[in-house]
Motif scaffolding. Sequence first.
Motif, mmCIF file in Angstrom:
data_model
loop_
_atom_site.group_PDB
_atom_site.id
_atom_site.type_symbol
_atom_site.label_atom_id
_atom_site.label_comp_id
_atom_site.label_asym_id
_atom_site.label_seq_id
_atom_site.Cartn_x
_atom_site.Cartn_y
_atom_site.Cartn_z
ATOM 1 N N VAL A 229 0.713 -1.115 -0.065
ATOM 2 C CA VAL A 229 0.118 0.073 -0.100
ATOM 3 C C VAL A 229 0.768 1.254 0.053
ATOM 4 N N LYS A 230 0.665 2.291 -0.979
ATOM 5 C CA LYS A 230 1.249 3.664 -0.862
ATOM 6 C C LYS A 230 0.415 4.582 -0.270
ATOM 7 N N ILE A 231 0.887 5.326 0.856
ATOM 8 C CA ILE A 231 0.223 6.313 1.423
ATOM 9 C C ILE A 231 0.756 7.494 1.731
ATOM 10 N N SER A 232 -0.096 8.664 1.360
ATOM 11 C CA SER A 232 0.582 9.670 1.561
ATOM 12 C C SER A 232 -0.338 10.586 2.515
ATOM 13 N N VAL A 233 0.709 10.973 3.668
ATOM 14 C CA VAL A 233 0.049 11.715 4.779
ATOM 15 C C VAL A 233 0.602 13.073 5.100
ATOM 16 N N ASP A 234 -0.390 13.942 5.431
ATOM 17 C CA ASP A 234 0.136 15.374 5.502
ATOM 18 C C ASP A 234 1.079 15.442 6.747
ATOM 19 N N ASN A 235 0.328 15.082 7.920
ATOM 20 C CA ASN A 235 0.869 15.217 9.361
ATOM 21 C C ASN A 235 1.555 13.914 9.701
ATOM 22 N N PHE A 236 2.243 13.377 8.963
ATOM 23 C CA PHE A 236 3.100 12.340 9.265
ATOM 24 C C PHE A 236 3.714 12.357 10.150
ATOM 25 N N ASP A 237 4.059 11.288 11.588
ATOM 26 C CA ASP A 237 4.820 11.773 12.734
ATOM 27 C C ASP A 237 5.073 10.174 13.078
ATOM 28 N N ASP A 238 5.924 10.168 14.162
ATOM 29 C CA ASP A 238 6.437 8.819 14.850
ATOM 30 C C ASP A 238 5.132 8.061 15.107
ATOM 31 N N GLY A 248 1.750 -3.815 9.036
ATOM 32 C CA GLY A 248 2.835 -4.163 8.086
ATOM 33 C C GLY A 248 4.167 -3.661 8.379
ATOM 34 N N GLU A 249 5.027 -3.578 7.439
ATOM 35 C CA GLU A 249 6.170 -3.012 7.423
ATOM 36 C C GLU A 249 6.594 -1.891 6.898
ATOM 37 N N PRO A 250 6.408 -0.652 7.244
ATOM 38 C CA PRO A 250 6.487 0.587 6.661
ATOM 39 C C PRO A 250 7.892 0.976 6.122
ATOM 40 N N ARG A 251 8.041 1.724 4.999
ATOM 41 C CA ARG A 251 9.316 2.250 4.541
ATOM 42 C C ARG A 251 9.002 3.406 3.875
ATOM 43 N N PHE A 252 10.105 4.396 3.765
ATOM 44 C CA PHE A 252 9.859 5.595 3.126
ATOM 45 C C PHE A 252 10.218 5.544 1.665
ATOM 46 N N ASP A 253 9.316 6.101 0.972
ATOM 47 C CA ASP A 253 9.619 6.197 -0.514
ATOM 48 C C ASP A 253 9.251 7.681 -1.000
ATOM 49 N N GLY A 254 10.368 8.476 -0.725
ATOM 50 C CA GLY A 254 10.401 9.986 -0.965
ATOM 51 C C GLY A 254 9.301 10.320 0.273
ATOM 52 N N HIS A 255 8.311 11.163 -0.263
ATOM 53 C CA HIS A 255 7.350 11.854 0.777
ATOM 54 C C HIS A 255 6.375 10.703 1.304
ATOM 55 N N ASP A 256 6.446 9.721 0.292
ATOM 56 C CA ASP A 256 5.374 8.580 0.755
ATOM 57 C C ASP A 256 5.780 7.556 1.532
ATOM 58 N N VAL A 257 4.885 6.519 1.905
ATOM 59 C CA VAL A 257 5.231 5.482 2.864
ATOM 60 C C VAL A 257 4.864 4.355 2.133
ATOM 61 N N ILE A 258 5.495 3.272 1.783
ATOM 62 C CA ILE A 258 5.297 2.039 1.564
ATOM 63 C C ILE A 258 5.014 1.063 2.657
ATOM 64 N N LEU A 259 3.728 0.412 2.391
ATOM 65 C CA LEU A 259 3.580 -0.470 3.573
ATOM 66 C C LEU A 259 3.620 -1.937 2.962
ATOM 67 N N SER A 260 4.443 -2.961 3.233
ATOM 68 C CA SER A 260 4.543 -4.179 2.631
ATOM 69 C C SER A 260 4.476 -5.126 3.794
ATOM 70 N N ASP A 261 4.616 -6.472 3.590
ATOM 71 C CA ASP A 261 4.546 -7.477 4.428
ATOM 72 C C ASP A 261 3.276 -7.362 5.272
ATOM 73 N N LEU A 262 2.032 -7.257 4.704
ATOM 74 C CA LEU A 262 0.744 -6.808 5.516
ATOM 75 C C LEU A 262 0.413 -7.941 6.440
ATOM 76 N N THR A 263 -0.175 -7.460 7.352
ATOM 77 C CA THR A 263 -0.498 -8.531 8.530
ATOM 78 C C THR A 263 -1.726 -8.848 8.496
ATOM 79 N N ILE A 264 -2.565 -8.167 7.419
ATOM 80 C CA ILE A 264 -4.093 -8.084 7.155
ATOM 81 C C ILE A 264 -4.305 -8.778 5.941
#
Lengths: 305, 491
Positions: A229-238, A248-264
């Motif tokens: 899942v590719k997610i863009s969030v305006d007020n991203f924080d810890d 799942g396992e989030p990682r950054f892809d520029g300003h976006d977050v890629i969520l892989s290895d989903l647990t659902i």
Amino acid sequence: MIKIESATKIYTNKAPPAVDSLDLDILDGQILGLVGLNGAGKTTSIRMASGIILPTSGHVLVDGHDIVSDKVKAAAQIGWIPELPNFEPNAKPVELMRYFAGFYGIPAEKANQRITTLLTKVGLANDLDKKLRNYSQGMKKRFAIAESIVGDPKNVLFDETLNGLDPEGVVFVRNLMFEMKKEGKAILLSSHILSEVEDVADRVAIINHGKLIKILTRNELRTLGKTIVKISVDNFDDSCLKLLKEFGEPRFDGHDVILSDLTITDDQLVRIPESMIKAGYRIRQFTPMGETLEEYFFELIGEKQ
Amino acid sequence: MRPIAYEIRRTLTSKFVILMIVAIVGLASLLAYENGSTFSTVNVPTTPELTTGYYINGQNLTMVGYFHDAYGNPIDHITAYYEYNNTFYSSIANKYGFANATIPSIPTGKPLTVLVNFTYEKFRQPVSSTHSAFQINPVNLFSGLTVVNEIFNPNNRSNLGMLALYVGPNGSAAPQITFYFSPINLSKVSSTSPASLKNNSTFSFPRSDFVETTIFPKVTAADKGIYYSVVATNASGQFIGLSDSSPVGIIGPLSLYTKLSQSDLQSLVFSGTSQILGFLIPILAIFAAYLTYGKDRTTGVLESVLKRPITRGEIIFSRFISNSVAIIGAVALSMLFSDLIINHYLGSYLSAYFDAYFVWTYVVEGLSFLALVYMFSHLVKSQGALLGAAIAIFVVWDLFWTIIPIAILSALGIGSSTNTYLSAEVLFNYISPAGYGSLVQTFFTGKIGLIASTSINPALFGITAPLLITAGILWMVVPFAIAYSFAVKRD
């Protein structure tokens, strides 16, 4: 067809093998993608296959001829386009191509025709009077393509050839590879830009630290399968990161977050934006998608970006 | 195009190789010219000569002076002084060699004497000739025919040539004159009639309308030491008296130019062509190897060839052959031009035996340095390191190789006139390709040392033909075999 059998290359005993017991078949009428990080052993493998360097152990058979013990017959059926072509700087293209053509025993008249055709095909028809030292890197690559296939080899190795080419050049090389594939030639394309390989290869070989990790077929490439899942969030924080880790396992892809290895499961994906909105995060984009070769590659070699 | 033909063409058309071949052949030819032209004139006098005649018109006496060299060719810009009654009358020779002066108011009917001398420049210094007295009998209003002996033939440097100066009435040129030459015993000159000399003549030369002319009878070595008589007749067959009133002129004895011996010719080559080749052939070899093989190998250019259907061994071999062609060509052309020039000036070719040895010597030297750089091309990884190695090979093994042994032997306190010193010198010459030329020179001349000053028996110091040939082959083969082995077995 090129058959690499347990090929190992050790440059120095102080370092691990650059290529370690590599087994690989490059089949006629197919394009094999060879991917790996820098230093994974792609170029070393190709240089062994084309007879430039000698394998420490193992064999490379080109249409049944050993590249070391039967080099003349084997090399006659190999075209190698190096990543950084290097030619006699004071030579002119046609003159040098004639010299190269001489190795294949092509009669002079036929060689001249073929040289003209190839240089025109790669877009150098207007630069024949220049010395090669005056060619740009892109022009040298185009020349390298032409000179590598002057003997009409049945096997062609493209080493990072798409790097440094302009968009027109990239399209040209892709079309050339497809054309060669139709002619039944065995093609190898190495690249560290995985999307390029993914687009053209019938199979993709992944190597890391000199070892073959996996070979993916075209069907496997199509169904690499796992949803991300590719997610863009305006007020991203810890806290948002912590929240996403529940799914799942989030990682950054520029300003976006890629969520892989989903647990659902896929039908439970809606829970992710629901939880985020409830926690006060403003979502601009939420796009479920299939896993790319790149993601699969990193997952496979275990080196997350 | 066949790859080997391309390699050869590439080597021979590279700017560096062209420049070096032109320099080597050009300088070798210049040195051969210098040696040839210098030694060819050893037996020919270089001092200007003045041949004089006169004619009288009324009370004016015009002295006709012709300045010429030993070949009879005119010399200009020399000042002639004619002294009569303590008065000097001078004239500067024009481009035809004539320096004429008119002495006015001479007494009629009385014999008179004119003192003649001249000044010319030698090494930018004025030089005066000795005075000679010229006797004139005013009864004869012109001097007529004068014959000058020992004029050298420029084509074979024999001295049996003759200069004829003719001053006719009022300075007019000669009518038709035929000169007859016949061998003669000097003791029989007075008792032999001009008619007999004419009838027994072996050469005759008709000439007309000349003031000065040269005549060169064809002579052979068999004519050496022989005198020839000269008699001259006019168009009617009447004998013409010479200016000294005698009917017969004598020329000779013939002293043919003595050709230099093979040993002398070889010394000339060792002092000229040899020096140039010994210095420049290693430069050609080392940097041709660097530019066409080593540099291509260390920069990766050779990979564009290595990927072709050719073995690794064939690549190194074809490049070595193409470089060798350049070296052999430079040596052979140098030898050919030197030999032709030496023959042109000295009349002898070097022996084929010496030519073969000489070419072999510098081919060995060139190919050895070539092979050394090929070998180092596989021992170092970078272009810079290889260039450094190439320069080091040149500096140590060629440029300073004559000095290094001297320095080492001096440091060891070995006297230069001892057997140990000479043996060590021979050994040093064997352990550098640059010393090979010195070994061959010693083999031919029996001389050794920095200025070839010590005479030895070469065989007693290990300089024999079989050893020289073996050493030459080893110098060429061993480094190349190592390079070949590396090329085939290593990346």
